[in-house]
Design an enzyme around this catalytic site. Structure first.
Site, PDB file in Angstrom:
ATOM      1  N   ARG A 179      44.555   7.627 -15.477  1.00 58.86           N
ATOM      2  CA  ARG A 179      45.345   8.355 -16.457  1.00 58.86           C
ATOM      3  C   ARG A 179      46.669   8.738 -15.789  1.00 58.86           C
ATOM      4  O   ARG A 179      46.744   8.863 -14.559  1.00 58.86           O
ATOM      5  CB  ARG A 179      44.620   9.627 -16.914  1.00 58.86           C
ATOM      6  CG  ARG A 179      43.232   9.386 -17.497  1.00 58.86           C
ATOM      7  CD  ARG A 179      42.560  10.712 -17.840  1.00 58.86           C
ATOM      8  NE  ARG A 179      41.231  10.531 -18.446  1.00 58.86           N
ATOM      9  CZ  ARG A 179      40.094  10.535 -17.786  1.00 58.86           C
ATOM     10  NH1 ARG A 179      40.089  10.708 -16.464  1.00 58.86           N
ATOM     11  NH2 ARG A 179      38.937  10.364 -18.415  1.00 58.86           N
ATOM     12  N   LYS A 205      39.377  14.607 -15.501  1.00 58.74           N
ATOM     13  CA  LYS A 205      39.146  15.704 -16.429  1.00 58.74           C
ATOM     14  C   LYS A 205      38.048  16.627 -15.920  1.00 58.74           C
ATOM     15  O   LYS A 205      37.076  16.179 -15.336  1.00 58.74           O
ATOM     16  CB  LYS A 205      38.761  15.147 -17.810  1.00 58.74           C
ATOM     17  CG  LYS A 205      39.906  14.455 -18.536  1.00 58.74           C
ATOM     18  CD  LYS A 205      39.481  14.034 -19.931  1.00 58.74           C
ATOM     19  CE  LYS A 205      40.636  13.424 -20.703  1.00 58.74           C
ATOM     20  NZ  LYS A 205      40.237  13.026 -22.080  1.00 58.74           N
ATOM     21  N   HIS A 273      49.169   4.703 -21.262  1.00 59.02           N
ATOM     22  CA  HIS A 273      47.706   4.783 -21.388  1.00 59.02           C
ATOM     23  C   HIS A 273      47.111   3.435 -21.770  1.00 59.02           C
ATOM     24  O   HIS A 273      45.937   3.162 -21.473  1.00 59.02           O
ATOM     25  CB  HIS A 273      47.315   5.840 -22.425  1.00 59.02           C
ATOM     26  CG  HIS A 273      45.914   6.340 -22.270  1.00 59.02           C
ATOM     27  ND1 HIS A 273      45.500   7.088 -21.176  1.00 59.02           N
ATOM     28  CD2 HIS A 273      44.810   6.177 -23.044  1.00 59.02           C
ATOM     29  CE1 HIS A 273      44.221   7.376 -21.299  1.00 59.02           C
ATOM     30  NE2 HIS A 273      43.775   6.832 -22.421  1.00 59.02           N
ATOM     31  N   ARG A 276      45.696   1.618 -18.872  1.00 57.67           N
ATOM     32  CA  ARG A 276      44.323   2.011 -18.524  1.00 57.67           C
ATOM     33  C   ARG A 276      43.333   1.242 -19.396  1.00 57.67           C
ATOM     34  O   ARG A 276      42.305   0.751 -18.911  1.00 57.67           O
ATOM     35  CB  ARG A 276      44.176   3.515 -18.705  1.00 57.67           C
ATOM     36  CG  ARG A 276      42.755   4.082 -18.523  1.00 57.67           C
ATOM     37  CD  ARG A 276      42.848   5.601 -18.560  1.00 57.67           C
ATOM     38  NE  ARG A 276      41.586   6.244 -18.864  1.00 57.67           N
ATOM     39  CZ  ARG A 276      40.658   6.590 -17.976  1.00 57.67           C
ATOM     40  NH1 ARG A 276      40.844   6.290 -16.699  1.00 57.67           N
ATOM     41  NH2 ARG A 276      39.557   7.217 -18.329  1.00 57.67           N
ATOM     42  N   HIS A 299      34.513   8.184 -17.137  1.00 55.30           N
ATOM     43  CA  HIS A 299      33.966   8.622 -18.415  1.00 55.30           C
ATOM     44  C   HIS A 299      32.647   9.355 -18.198  1.00 55.30           C
ATOM     45  O   HIS A 299      31.787   8.879 -17.461  1.00 55.30           O
ATOM     46  CB  HIS A 299      33.710   7.423 -19.338  1.00 55.30           C
ATOM     47  CG  HIS A 299      34.965   6.831 -19.905  1.00 55.30           C
ATOM     48  ND1 HIS A 299      35.025   5.550 -20.424  1.00 55.30           N
ATOM     49  CD2 HIS A 299      36.214   7.341 -20.040  1.00 55.30           C
ATOM     50  CE1 HIS A 299      36.245   5.313 -20.860  1.00 55.30           C
ATOM     51  NE2 HIS A 299      36.990   6.385 -20.637  1.00 55.30           N
ATOM     52  N   TYR A 308      35.064  -0.575 -25.233  1.00 55.21           N
ATOM     53  CA  TYR A 308      35.772  -1.730 -24.684  1.00 55.21           C
ATOM     54  C   TYR A 308      35.002  -3.021 -24.921  1.00 55.21           C
ATOM     55  O   TYR A 308      35.591  -4.100 -24.952  1.00 55.21           O
ATOM     56  CB  TYR A 308      36.043  -1.524 -23.191  1.00 55.21           C
ATOM     57  CG  TYR A 308      37.028  -0.410 -22.952  1.00 55.21           C
ATOM     58  CD1 TYR A 308      38.375  -0.581 -23.246  1.00 55.21           C
ATOM     59  CD2 TYR A 308      36.608   0.826 -22.488  1.00 55.21           C
ATOM     60  CE1 TYR A 308      39.272   0.450 -23.067  1.00 55.21           C
ATOM     61  CE2 TYR A 308      37.502   1.865 -22.304  1.00 55.21           C
ATOM     62  CZ  TYR A 308      38.831   1.679 -22.599  1.00 55.21           C
ATOM     63  OH  TYR A 308      39.727   2.700 -22.437  1.00 55.21           O
TER      64      TYR A 308
END
Length: 335
Positions: A179, A205, A273, A276, A299, A308
């Protein structure tokens, strides 16, 4: 001078507390502190929570005719919460933002219950707005390489080290699937010199760290930028610097990609983004397994990564339609 994430978070939190009833303001202050210290949310995420809660409280006050205190919160009925969501919908606010407002309010409600300040069952009784799940739009391998190539901006009236810096950041986003916040949060000491390592540890995150590989070409690009950078890159300082020596702003990276996609003829979906997304999609297309890609992307849930697989299948069908004779002839036609 641009504000830091922490300063923006503080400003948003101050605005939130100023507009709340006194007992609610006290509870909000404790809630925000818990988000920062116990849940280890970043200043940027705390700012988002504060802004969403400010919007929720504003609409709730208009609906109730006064600023709600803790007693009013506990007395909320599902219809009151639906009225707030309906008001946001009437403003043209998209479902994803409506859901964020409700998520912030639910988080605050859980805090009130933990602290024995009341129960707000109405917040959980209301169903969150449905969000249409859209597929990520990656760029092609060739276009990703062009975005990360300093020669794509040859002729621009910019210092050479700036062009090298921008290319190094974009190469890192695509080569390691980071990110923007993760790439720009790197310290100089986090990046090994070429030949001295092939991975870095990034903070994602929720303050979670993960290890990601770095391609030799990306390390070379970063080393070239570091050598050309006119500022002293201290080990404990930011790796990527702005033109005045401060930390590089995400907006600068976004602006660079906006300019590049104009020159390269890329769609508006080609964003930092999207690099990514491209990292994940291209890995999957070349045989990468979802579990490994999940870990590389950071994730929390495999279901987030599974999108994906849909992108890869979609690309496969598009290629089939373009290349297969019967597909081009149409249904029921052809020999």
């Amino acid at each position: 001078m641009a504000m830091s994430d922490a300063q923006r978070a503080e400003r948003a939190e101050t605005a939130l507390l100023a507009g709340a009833a006194p007992d609610v303001a006290t509870a909000l202050k404790d809630w925000l502190a818990r988000l920062g210290h116990e849940r280890r949310l970043s200043p940027k995420t705390r700012e988002a929570y504060a802004r969403d809660m400010l919007g929720f409280l504003g609409h709730l006050a208009r609906h109730l005719g006064e600023r709600p205190d803790l007693a009013a919160f506990s007395a909320l009925a599902p219809r009151d919460v639906r009225a707030v969501i309906a008001a946001k919908r009437a403003e043209g606010i998209e479902p994803r933002t409506q859901m964020r407002f409700l998520a912030a309010a639910r988080s605050f409600g859980r805090h009130l219950e933990r602290e024995g300040l009341g129960k707000v069952g109405a917040l959980t009784a209301v169903r969150a707005p449905r969000i249409a799940r859209t597929l990520p739009r990656p760029v092609s391998v060739a276009d990703a390489k062009k975005l990360a190539d300093p020669d794509s901006r040859a002729g621009e009236a910019r210092d050479g080290w700036v062009l090298q810096r921008d290319a190094a950041v974009l190469a890192l986003l695509y080569g390691s699937g980071l990110r923007i916040s993760e790439a720009l949060g790197l310290m100089r000491r986090d990046m090994p010199a070429p030949g001295e390592g092939d991975h870095i540890t990034v903070t994602g995150k929720g303050g979670k760290t993960r290890m990601v590989p770095v391609l030799p070409g990306v390390l070379d690009a970063i080393a070239g930028y570091a050598a050309a950078c006119p500022f002293q890159l201290e080990p404990g300082g930011p790796l990527f610097r702005g033109e005045k020596g401060g930390p590089l702003s995400p907006r600068i990276v976004q602006r660079v990609v906006e300019q590049l996609r104009g020159g390269l003829g890329l769609p508006d979906t080609a964003t930092p983004h999207a690099l990514r997304h491209s990292f994940a999609t291209h890995l999957l297309a070349r045989g990468g397994d979802l579990r490994s890609i999940q870990e590389l992307l950071g994730h929390a849930s495999l279901s987030t990564t599974q999108i994906y697989a849909a992108v890869d299948a979609s690309a496969l069908m598009a290629s089939w339609r373009a290349a297969h004779p019967r597909a081009r002839l149409g249904d029921g036609k052809g020999g």
